[in-house]
Write an enzyme that holds these catalytic residues in place. Structure first.
Site, PDB file in Angstrom:
ATOM      1  N   GLN A   1       0.757  -1.257   0.028  1.00 20.53           N
ATOM      2  CA  GLN A   1      -0.032   0.097  -0.031  1.00 20.53           C
ATOM      3  C   GLN A   1       0.821   1.543  -0.019  1.00 20.53           C
ATOM      4  O   GLN A   1       0.288   2.281  -0.498  1.00 20.53           O
ATOM      5  CB  GLN A   1      -0.930   0.220   1.225  1.00 20.53           C
ATOM      6  CG  GLN A   1      -2.186  -1.063   1.102  1.00 20.53           C
ATOM      7  CD  GLN A   1      -3.085  -0.591   0.049  1.00 20.53           C
ATOM      8  OE1 GLN A   1      -3.221   0.462  -0.476  1.00 20.53           O
ATOM      9  NE2 GLN A   1      -3.831  -1.648  -0.334  1.00 20.53           N
TER      10      GLN A   1
ATOM     11  N   CYS B   1      -9.971  -8.429  -0.091  1.00 18.93           N
ATOM     12  CA  CYS B   1      -9.390  -9.932  -0.435  1.00 18.93           C
ATOM     13  C   CYS B   1     -10.212 -10.722   0.525  1.00 18.93           C
ATOM     14  O   CYS B   1      -9.574 -11.493   1.306  1.00 18.93           O
ATOM     15  CB  CYS B   1      -8.054  -9.678  -0.062  1.00 18.93           C
ATOM     16  SG  CYS B   1      -6.999  -8.796  -1.302  1.00 18.93           S
TER      17      CYS B   1
ATOM     18  N   SER C   1       2.649  -5.167  -5.036  1.00 16.98           N
ATOM     19  CA  SER C   1       1.754  -5.569  -6.037  1.00 16.98           C
ATOM     20  C   SER C   1       1.415  -4.439  -7.019  1.00 16.98           C
ATOM     21  O   SER C   1       1.502  -3.445  -6.522  1.00 16.98           O
ATOM     22  CB  SER C   1       0.422  -5.989  -5.391  1.00 16.98           C
ATOM     23  OG  SER C   1      -0.377  -6.567  -6.264  1.00 16.98           O
ATOM     24  N   ALA C   2       1.412  -4.745  -8.326  1.00 13.78           N
ATOM     25  CA  ALA C   2       1.291  -3.729  -9.204  1.00 13.78           C
ATOM     26  C   ALA C   2       0.124  -2.794  -9.192  1.00 13.78           C
ATOM     27  O   ALA C   2      -0.253  -1.750  -9.317  1.00 13.78           O
ATOM     28  CB  ALA C   2       1.522  -4.253 -10.766  1.00 13.78           C
ATOM     29  N   HIS C   3      -1.339  -3.735  -9.021  1.00 17.88           N
ATOM     30  CA  HIS C   3      -2.584  -3.224  -9.171  1.00 17.88           C
ATOM     31  C   HIS C   3      -3.054  -2.198  -8.191  1.00 17.88           C
ATOM     32  O   HIS C   3      -4.014  -1.494  -8.137  1.00 17.88           O
ATOM     33  CB  HIS C   3      -3.834  -4.217  -9.512  1.00 17.88           C
ATOM     34  CG  HIS C   3      -3.989  -5.051  -8.216  1.00 17.88           C
ATOM     35  ND1 HIS C   3      -5.291  -4.724  -7.250  1.00 17.88           N
ATOM     36  CD2 HIS C   3      -3.288  -5.947  -7.364  1.00 17.88           C
ATOM     37  CE1 HIS C   3      -5.105  -5.559  -6.362  1.00 17.88           C
ATOM     38  NE2 HIS C   3      -4.022  -6.208  -6.269  1.00 17.88           N
TER      39      HIS C   3
END
Length: 348
Positions: A143, A290, A163-165
């Site tokens: 984050q 998630c 993480s990319a997204h």
């Protein structure tokens, strides 16, 4: 009026730079493990992207292992390590750690033995930022990347997850960042890709999008994006505050991400708020995304000392560089109207 997307911490909109990089990578036909000219071209692109991500992370002296996302990186970093963590961590970290550490009411975690612990940089629900101690074993940087400056080489931690997204890259691509000299046994065994740490042909299209998004996010940070988003965040909070102090903003007293607001009104279920805002044209969430689409009481807020009932009454608003002030104003008006209706039904 058009819908307003305010759930960037779940998945940020794809950046145009990432889209362009992915389109270009689609024309690179070789396999990075092949030795012919086409394979060498693919390998060159792969390593250029690795360098680009390393620069964005301040990780020139570290090893970057591309994965399918931060969850896979967490397995690689944490499985069999016997580390401790607090209840504020993402589920993918808590799944591999002993939840034996405590967070205080401001969302802060104090560590006596950093080498035996995992601690996130920033919380996805409250935005609270931790001061990572030197010698920390593992940190979830997901984050924080692209939202606050990160210098992995200076942090003195063993491994990081990204993480990319979350920063405007594609879904399904992430990375494990390892301190120079550190290593992890491969869980996926086969062809020996990623220096033997993670077998399987690399997702070159996703990697290209990830690297481009990370570079674009770093340019935005250098241009003052964090300050702009902090102003929007604080302006939104001022709009949502009520005179009697019923509505709370968990983590407000801590240093936190510039574009994340946790809003808690005791008695008004987060699930109800999410549905009401959805019908009004606003995408917000009630905690981490998630959870297979489930809305449940926030484990993060429970870990911070909130009662279970109150922890189920929070929503998260998260936004980014493409969010306009007027869109947040529209959200505030819709949310305040909904809260007034709720208070009327409660006889308040």
């Amino acid at each position: 009026m058009s819908r307003v997307y305010l759930d960037w911490n779940a998945t940020a909109p794809l950046r145009p730079e990432a889209r362009a990089a992915m389109a270009a990578a689609m024309d690179v036909i070789g396999n990075p493990s092949s030795v012919h000219a086409e394979g060498r071209a693919a390998k060159m692109l792969l390593e250029r992207c690795r360098e680009q991500l390393a620069e964005a992370l301040g990780a020139a002296q570290a090893d970057i292992v591309f994965t399918s996302g931060a969850t896979e990186a967490a397995v690689m970093a944490l499985e069999g390590q016997g580390l401790a963590c607090a209840g504020i961590e993402h589920d993918c970290v808590r799944a591999w750690c002993a939840e034996s550490l405590s967070a205080d009411a401001m969302g802060q975690v104090a560590l006596s033995d950093p080498a035996g612990c995992a601690l996130q940089l920033a919380n996805s629900e409250t935005g609270v930022i931790q001061a990572l101690p030197e010698g920390l074993a593992v940190s979830d940087l997901t984050q924080g990347l692209g939202k606050v400056p990160i210098a992995f080489d200076w942090l003195g931690i063993g491994a990081g997850l990204v993480s990319a997204h979350k920063l405007g890259g594609p879904r399904g691509i992430g990375a494990l960042i390892l301190r120079a000299g550190a290593d992890r046994a491969a869980r996926l065994r086969g062809g020996g890709q990623e220096s033997g740490r993670r077998a399987g042909t690399e997702n070159l299209i996703g990697i290209a999008g990830f690297a481009a998004a990370a570079a674009a996010a770093q340019r935005d940070l250098a241009a003052g994006m964090a300050e702009k988003l902090t102003d929007l965040r604080d302006r939104l909070i001022r709009r949502l505050e009520d005179a009697d102090g019923i509505t709370m903003f968990p983590g407000r007293e801590s240093r936190r991400l510039p574009q994340t607001v946790s809003i808690l009104t005791p008695g008004w279920k987060g699930e109800t708020q999410v549905m009401q805002m959805d019908l009004a044209g606003f995408a917000v969430s009630a905690g981490s995304a998630c959870s297979s689409g489930k809305v449940r009481s926030s484990g993060v807020l429970r870990a911070m000392g909130y009662a279970d009932g109150d922890a189920g009454c929070a929503i998260r608003v998260s936004f980014g560089g493409a969010t306009m002030p007027g869109e947040l104003d529209r959200f505030a008006e819709a949310w305040l109207t909904a809260r007034a209706r709720w208070q009327g039904r409660q006889g308040r």
